[in-house]
Design a protein around this motif. Sequence first.
Motif, mmCIF file in Angstrom:
data_model
loop_
_atom_site.group_PDB
_atom_site.id
_atom_site.type_symbol
_atom_site.label_atom_id
_atom_site.label_comp_id
_atom_site.label_asym_id
_atom_site.label_seq_id
_atom_site.Cartn_x
_atom_site.Cartn_y
_atom_site.Cartn_z
ATOM 1 N N SER A 62 37.831 95.905 13.841
ATOM 2 C CA SER A 62 38.596 96.448 14.842
ATOM 3 C C SER A 62 39.260 95.220 15.681
ATOM 4 O O SER A 62 40.268 95.317 16.638
ATOM 5 C CB SER A 62 37.630 97.221 15.972
ATOM 6 O OG SER A 62 36.638 96.560 16.572
ATOM 7 N N HIS A 78 33.315 95.877 9.148
ATOM 8 C CA HIS A 78 32.500 97.144 9.757
ATOM 9 C C HIS A 78 33.543 97.538 10.876
ATOM 10 O O HIS A 78 34.087 96.469 11.411
ATOM 11 C CB HIS A 78 31.131 96.812 10.186
ATOM 12 C CG HIS A 78 30.516 97.732 10.719
ATOM 13 N ND1 HIS A 78 30.048 98.830 10.071
ATOM 14 C CD2 HIS A 78 30.398 98.103 12.090
ATOM 15 C CE1 HIS A 78 29.435 99.708 11.094
ATOM 16 N NE2 HIS A 78 29.510 99.375 12.099
ATOM 17 N N TYR A 79 33.557 98.732 11.080
ATOM 18 C CA TYR A 79 34.392 99.212 12.205
ATOM 19 C C TYR A 79 33.490 99.944 13.240
ATOM 20 O O TYR A 79 33.339 100.989 13.102
ATOM 21 C CB TYR A 79 35.674 100.093 11.721
ATOM 22 C CG TYR A 79 36.600 100.279 12.836
ATOM 23 C CD1 TYR A 79 37.886 99.437 12.389
ATOM 24 C CD2 TYR A 79 36.745 100.993 13.977
ATOM 25 C CE1 TYR A 79 39.266 99.672 13.196
ATOM 26 C CE2 TYR A 79 37.722 100.887 14.833
ATOM 27 C CZ TYR A 79 38.938 100.292 14.508
ATOM 28 O OH TYR A 79 40.043 100.498 15.187
ATOM 29 N N PRO A 80 32.946 99.237 14.145
ATOM 30 C CA PRO A 80 32.213 99.940 15.148
ATOM 31 C C PRO A 80 32.766 101.020 16.100
ATOM 32 O O PRO A 80 33.838 100.427 16.533
ATOM 33 C CB PRO A 80 31.508 98.837 15.914
ATOM 34 C CG PRO A 80 32.464 97.720 15.706
ATOM 35 C CD PRO A 80 32.898 97.756 14.466
ATOM 36 N N LEU A 81 32.305 101.879 16.309
ATOM 37 C CA LEU A 81 32.886 103.096 17.073
ATOM 38 C C LEU A 81 32.287 103.039 18.505
ATOM 39 O O LEU A 81 32.719 103.695 19.436
ATOM 40 C CB LEU A 81 32.776 104.559 16.712
ATOM 41 C CG LEU A 81 33.450 104.671 15.208
ATOM 42 C CD1 LEU A 81 33.306 105.868 14.695
ATOM 43 C CD2 LEU A 81 34.894 104.108 15.252
ATOM 44 N N SER A 82 31.072 102.175 18.856
ATOM 45 C CA SER A 82 30.406 102.516 20.086
ATOM 46 C C SER A 82 29.512 101.272 19.986
ATOM 47 O O SER A 82 29.478 100.484 19.136
ATOM 48 C CB SER A 82 29.657 103.466 20.284
ATOM 49 O OG SER A 82 28.667 103.770 19.179
ATOM 50 N N THR A 105 34.993 94.722 23.283
ATOM 51 C CA THR A 105 36.252 95.357 22.677
ATOM 52 C C THR A 105 37.567 94.523 22.569
ATOM 53 O O THR A 105 37.479 93.523 23.291
ATOM 54 C CB THR A 105 36.404 96.795 23.158
ATOM 55 O OG1 THR A 105 36.521 96.418 24.467
ATOM 56 C CG2 THR A 105 35.528 97.684 23.087
ATOM 57 N N SER A 142 42.528 92.002 13.253
ATOM 58 C CA SER A 142 42.197 93.451 12.980
ATOM 59 C C SER A 142 43.241 93.871 11.729
ATOM 60 O O SER A 142 42.435 94.065 10.450
ATOM 61 C CB SER A 142 42.261 94.569 13.827
ATOM 62 O OG SER A 142 42.229 95.841 13.332
ATOM 63 N N ASP A 169 26.709 101.494 17.405
ATOM 64 C CA ASP A 169 27.254 101.786 15.930
ATOM 65 C C ASP A 169 27.402 100.313 15.257
ATOM 66 O O ASP A 169 28.441 99.883 15.002
ATOM 67 C CB ASP A 169 28.748 102.346 15.700
ATOM 68 C CG ASP A 169 29.315 102.671 14.482
ATOM 69 O OD1 ASP A 169 28.282 102.936 13.728
ATOM 70 O OD2 ASP A 169 30.385 102.870 14.249
#
Length: 396
Positions: A235, A270-274, A366, A387, A277
């Motif tokens: 991300s 890896h693409y953490p959503l929270s 973020t 990203s 995660d």
Amino acid sequence: MAQVASPLSLSPVPSARGAPRPSAQSHASGSQTGKNFDVIHSYKRAIEDDKVPHPIAAILALVELIEASTASTVTGLASELTIGRQALINTQPSLGVRAGCQLWERFFALSMGGEDFPSYKRSLISQGRSFCAITAPQCREKIADLAVGFLRDDCVILTHSYSRTVIQTILRAHKQHKRIKVYVTEARPACLGMRTHQVLTANGIPCTVVLDSAVAYVMERVDMVLVGSEAVVESGGLVSSVGTYQVALVAKAMQKPFYALAESYKFLRHYPLSQTDLPIPSTSTTTSISPNEKHTSTIPLEFPTLIPNSHPPAIGAHNPLSRPTSATPQSRSPVVPGTPTEGSGANRVEMTKEMESINPMVDVTTPDLIDFIITDLGAPLSPTSVSQYLVAQFSS
């Protein structure tokens, strides 16, 4: 988007045109040594060196696994490496370990050239050790050379916890006779900020330790925030020591630039959503692991689903969790964990080890809170550029 070099500094083995490829047939004895080799012990031995970061320690452990292997085919060696990678990923809490394993896995997949197997194996070992001993330290040097340009004379920096790359950058600026002052957070529970304070003050750089809860208080005095990283995710976000996220939030609110320093071998697929995660296993002290063994991770700071009481109270007995009444003897209330007992001489309440253990060790900053990510790939990159680059690299 800026053009950058590949983070895969491990150069693939050149293919000899017309030469036979290593045999890919399975071999019955190919994984015997891999099963007996303790890759976790090898990793822990490598990480004892303060100059070796987690991704490099993981790669060194996998290189030693190859050295100890008796596999005679590519398939046998690949099977042993898969078992070794899974053992490291499933037992070590650092995401840097996962990043290092992913880098080595990608290199191994791209390096199958046309040499005979013994030569191919020797080449893997040689390039792996060369990367860890020469290329990886150069990554930190390149970042320091780029980042020092952001540090003007007489600037005040806020950093969080402990980062070798951040310290190297500040020391580089100090050697250039730039007057630098540093605030560093305490960074509980490990208090690694004290380690940063020790290094900087030993080199004559003014440094003050700040409570984690005083970041907002001191932010108006700083010119920039400079932090290290444990991993950079797809991300464009940053995985780093817990507390980095709130430092970035305060910096954004007070319009202070936030710069992250990250070696390219810390790039993580890896693409953490929270915040929860993240592929972090529960902390384990196991030195060996079966590849088929499943690990369950607990989410930090979740409320318990069961009341921690192994025996229900007897009928008529006082229940410490019930609403007190006039008949309830208040003096018989349970002692809260972490509360100093009478006569202990304690003058303040401290968190217990159990309380600390349910807290996270890292958080995700973020990409919208990061101004630039400074890597060894060239010019400083925006999180969006990083990203796009990572997604392109991992999908190739």
